[in-house]
Design a protein around this motif. Structure first.
Motif, short mmCIF file in Angstrom:
data_model
loop_
_atom_site.label_atom_id
_atom_site.label_comp_id
_atom_site.label_asym_id
_atom_site.label_seq_id
_atom_site.Cartn_x
_atom_site.Cartn_y
_atom_site.Cartn_z
N LEU B 539 0.80 -1.22 0.00
CA LEU B 539 0.00 0.00 0.00
C LEU B 539 0.85 1.28 0.00
O LEU B 539 0.33 2.37 0.23
CB LEU B 539 -0.96 -0.01 1.21
CG LEU B 539 -1.87 -1.25 1.27
CD1 LEU B 539 -2.92 -1.10 2.37
CD2 LEU B 539 -2.55 -1.52 -0.07
N GLU B 557 -6.06 -3.54 0.86
CA GLU B 557 -6.70 -2.27 1.22
C GLU B 557 -7.97 -2.54 2.03
O GLU B 557 -8.24 -1.90 3.05
CB GLU B 557 -7.06 -1.49 -0.04
CG GLU B 557 -5.86 -0.88 -0.76
CD GLU B 557 -6.25 -0.15 -2.03
OE1 GLU B 557 -5.39 0.50 -2.62
OE2 GLU B 557 -7.44 -0.25 -2.45
N SER B 599 -11.05 2.17 -3.92
CA SER B 599 -10.56 1.56 -2.69
C SER B 599 -11.75 1.01 -1.91
O SER B 599 -12.89 1.39 -2.18
CB SER B 599 -9.83 2.61 -1.85
OG SER B 599 -10.76 3.52 -1.31
#
Lengths: 172, 678
Positions: B539, B557, B599
């Motif tokens: 990430l 995520e 996301s």
């Protein structure tokens, strides 16, 4: 007879006399033992050398200083420290050690010339030397002599004395 | 032939000396200049000489590798210097850096100018030629002198056997003056010494009280001469030679004079190092090169100081050295100069500073070298007493002592490497990799060019300094991660690729992220960035993210988001989600790598929108906001309907409402119709 003896004595004595001429001056000195004479060594006009005794030759120099003056006995006697002081400096310079000073003395030689003597004894390279200076007033002129011997050669002292005693100067 | 050999030898000598000397002096000069620059550099950039307690300073701040390299280079160069000048060893090794306090300047080390020294062959050649050279001077002058008895000093008596008077070149006016003075002193000194007495003759009798003072010269001269003669008589052969060949003796004295002047210049005037007071104490480093100066050059050198020669040297020699010279000649040169050359300090200074005499002696080229030597010596002296050298030397000693006696580390930081001594008290900002120094002795064994930290020290496995609570929690649970994380940090510090290490990290994290994230979030004041660095390296959207699947990134995520959304501490939760939005959702790097992939937070956020908003945003997402009103109403209604329906019908509903298959999938992926359960 007496005259004959005197004549013989005169010739015999003069037969030993050395005539030492330099710089227009003439000195006379009796050298009956016929010590060797060196000339103009280190600028000294005449040097007499004894036979080699105790490993060394004693020597005595003669020179006419060219100076014309009369000396004062008392002054020389009173100021002999000047001579001694200078000898100390000389000794320092030559790695010599002063052993003793020979006091100023004054006497008349056989010719009636006043002799002023003074001296020093010093040690250099394990030898003790006896040095005497003689300043002879001869007809208002100053003659210079210096004797040097090692301590052991005291017998040469008599000859030194006889030489000085016989010292005379020519007529200008 | 002989002359030619002499010329060639002289030529060779003069040609060879300066180069060798220059090389030697230059080497020292170069080292000292480097040392000056290095110490000044150290003082400016590492530790100021104004720092009162250097040890305290180093303990607190450590020392950068660049500074360490400076002081080790200084140490190395000082070792080289002490190799050239062994007498410097004590000075260099003294521990407090202030090493010349009790050392008088006269004891400064001299440079080993071996190259100025003669080889035995050169020395022998000069010695062999000397009598002939010097006799020629006498012969060439003797005929011009009216003052002497020529029979005493005829050329035949003066010259060595086999040397023809015609082979002697005429003297120049200066040499004639010198030799005339010599002859005059030897032969006329006694006579001229009566001059004072003669003058006294004009005085009144009563004034002749200083008689003994007026005869001192004659007394001195006659005493010396007669003593010389008395001693000479101990050796009958020598005595007869003297008496009968006084010319030969003069020649001997002349040789004694010139060679003793040579010794005097070598051991006194140009002496380079004195034990005690110069010109009074003992010369322990005579000027080199004099042994190779020919006697011809010596006379030329004496010419250059003819004034002093005539007024001081010669009289001193005549009164003090005649005896020895007459007997021993050149063989007594050393003894002669010590006993006789007692001249004034002013004279010494005059001769010493005379470039003419140095030039005449053939030392002209070397004068500059000698001057250079003096300059270098002075430079060495200045260097050793400089504050910059002191602080550098003390720093080196302090660092080496601390390394020997306490735990030390090499710290790798963004600004470079440091050697540090107190991990806790480390005053270095940013990420730091610490390498414990395992073998302190290697510091003593470092060599030129091998003084960088990693070569000077044997280092243990590195670790990260100033570890965070997250870092500690993670590495304590998965210890293998510590090494990998450290290596990754070092890679970052060195701006080197870390992909393989990060892939290794991902492998180690497999199946452990959940636990690790829980542990990380359970620590005091967990840092979001540390969680990403240690548990979710994908990430950061760097090389690792480019080399793993989009699905796995999205999964990470989502995984992280879910962990964050479960945080009970509302403040921490708020803070963490804020960071998530900032560093993940809004990440430009992410958008480049994942393009339009939403996301998980976006998905969740979209799913939580009101039905009307979901419809409008969904239409906007696929770029159909400008569609006709009736069509747009139909599309938005389809999103609302799909949102309320089951997952197996959502896509069909969207397609029936007018979206293409792709558009329908995009709306689903962005959470506008709800969050798909795992």
């Amino acid at each position: 007879m007496t005259s004959l003896i005197l004549l013989l004595l005169f010739f015999s004595s003069s037969s030993f006399a050395e005539e030492l001429s330099h710089s227009g001056h003439t000195l006379y000195v009796d050298n009956p033992a016929q010590w060797e004479v060196g000339k103009d060594l280190f600028g000294i006009p005449f040097i007499f050398f004894s036979p080699r005794t105790n490993g060394q030759r004693s020597n005595i120099s003669f020179a006419h200083t060219g100076a014309e003056l009369s000396l004062d006995v008392e002054a020389l006697k009173n100021n002999q420290k000047d001579y001694q002081d200078n000898k100390k400096k000389w000794a320092d310079l030559h790695s010599a050690t002063i052993k003793k000073f020979i006091p100023y003395n004054s006497f008349l030689n056989a010719h009636g010339h006043r002799v002023h003597s003074i001296g020093v004894s010093y040690e250099n390279e394990n030898k003790i030397y006896v040095e005497k200076s003689f300043y002879t007033e001869c007809k208002d002129q100053i003659l210079f002599s210096k004797s040097l011997r090692i301590q052991e050669n005291s017998e040469h002292e008599k000859y030194f004395s006889s030489l000085i005693n016989s010292l005379d100067c020519g007529i200008l | 032939m002989k002359g030619l050999s002499l010329v060639l030898a002289t030529f060779f000598f003069i040609q060879s000396m300066p180069l060798a000397v220059a090389s030697n002096v230059q080497k020292t000069d170069d080292i000292v200049i480097k040392l000056q620059n290095l110490t000044q550099n150290f003082e400016s950039n590492c530790i100021s000489s104004k720092v009162h307690n250097i040890e305290e300073h180093i303990l607190a701040y450590g020392m950068s590798e660049s500074c360490w390299l400076l002081i080790t280079e200084i140490n190395h160069l000082e070792s080289q210097l002490s190799g050239l000048h062994p007498e410097l060893k004590n000075t260099i090794n003294c521990s407090n850096g202030n090493c010349l306090n009790d050392t008088p300047i006269v004891n400064l080390p001299t440079l080993p100018l071996e190259s100025l020294s003669c080889t035995p062959a050169q020395k022998e050649r000069v010695a062999k030629n000397c009598p002939g050279d010097l006799s020629c001077f006498l012969v060439s002058t003797v005929t011009t002198l009216p003052i002497i008895n020529h029979s005493l000093i005829s050329p035949e008596k003066i010259l060595p056997k086999g040397l023809n008077p015609k082979s002697c070149s005429p003297n120049d006016s200066c040499a004639t003056q010198i030799i005339t003075a010599f002859y005059d002193s030897i032969l006329n000194f006694f006579n001229s010494s009566w001059d004072l007495l003669k003058k006294a003759g004009s005085f009144a009798k009563s004034k002749v009280s200083d008689f003994w003072k007026w005869v001192t010269d004659a007394e001195d001269s006659s005493s010396a001469s007669q003593l010389a003669l008395a001693k000479a008589s101990e050796d009958e052969g020598f005595f007869q030679m003297l008496k009968n060949d006084f010319g030969g003796t003069i020649s001997k004295i002349w040789q004694g004079l010139i060679t003793s002047i040579k010794e005097w210049l070598k051991n006194d005037i140009f002496c380079e190092k004195w034990e005690g007071t110069p010109h009074r104490g003992k010369c322990v480093a005579p000027a080199p090169g004099f042994d190779c100066i020919s006697c011809k050059s010596m006379v030329n050198g004496v010419c250059a100081i003819s004034g002093v020669f005539v007024s001081e040297i010669l009289p001193a020699f005549i009164t003090g050295g005649l005896t020895t010279a007459a007997k021993h000649g050149a063989a007594a040169a050393t003894r002669l100069y010590k006993a006789t050359f007692k001249v004034s300090d002013t004279t010494i200074k005059t001769i010493k500073n005379s470039r003419t005499i140095k030039a005449s002696l053939g030392l002209a080229n070397h004068v500059d070298k000698v001057t250079k030597v003096g300059s270098v010596l002075s430079k060495i002296n200045r260097y050793f007493i400089s504050p910059a050298r002191k602080v550098a030397k003390v720093s080196f000693n302090v660092v080496t002592a601390i390394v020997r006696n306490s735990k030390s580390y090499i710290a790798e930081t963004a600004k470079g490497k440091y050697i540090v001594f107190a991990q806790d008290g480390l005053k270095l900002a940013g990420k730091v990799a610490l390498y414990p120094i395992e073998n302190n002795m290697t510091i003593l064994a470092f060599k030129a060019g091998q003084r960088s930290f990693d070569k000077a020290f044997k280092l243990a496995m590195p670790s990260i300094a100033n570890k965070t609570t997250v870092g500690l929690a993670v590495t304590s649970h998965v210890p293998q991660l510590d090494s990998v994380l450290t290596k990754i940090e070092i890679g970052h510090l060195r701006n080197k690729p870390t992909l393989s290490l990060e892939l290794e990290q991902v492998k180690l994290l497999e199946g452990k992220r959940k636990v690790l994230t829980q542990k990380a979030l359970g620590t005091n004041h967990p840092k979001f960035s540390e969680i990403i660095r240690t548990i979710y390296p994908e990430l950061t959207y760097g090389d690792l993210a480019k080399n793993v699947s989009t699905a796995s990134i999205l999964a990470r995520e989502k995984e992280l988001y879910l962990h964050l959304s479960k945080i009970r501490n509302p403040e921490l939760k708020k803070s963490m989600l804020h960071k998530y939005d900032e560093l993940i959702v809004q990440s430009k790097q992410r958008k480049i790598i994942l393009k339009n992939q939403p996301s998980y937070k976006e998905i969740v956020d979209n799913s939580n929108l009101s039905p009307l908003t979901k419809g409008a945003r969904g239409v906007k997402l696929v770029g159909k906001l400008s569609a006709k009103k009736d069509i747009r109403i139909k599309l938005e209604a389809g999103i609302r309907k799909a949102s309320a329906s089951s997952w197996d019908k959502k896509k069909d509903i969207l397609v029936n409402a007018g979206f293409s298959q792709t558009e329908a999938q995009k709306i689903i992926d962005h959470g506008f119709v709800g969050i798909k359960p795992n």
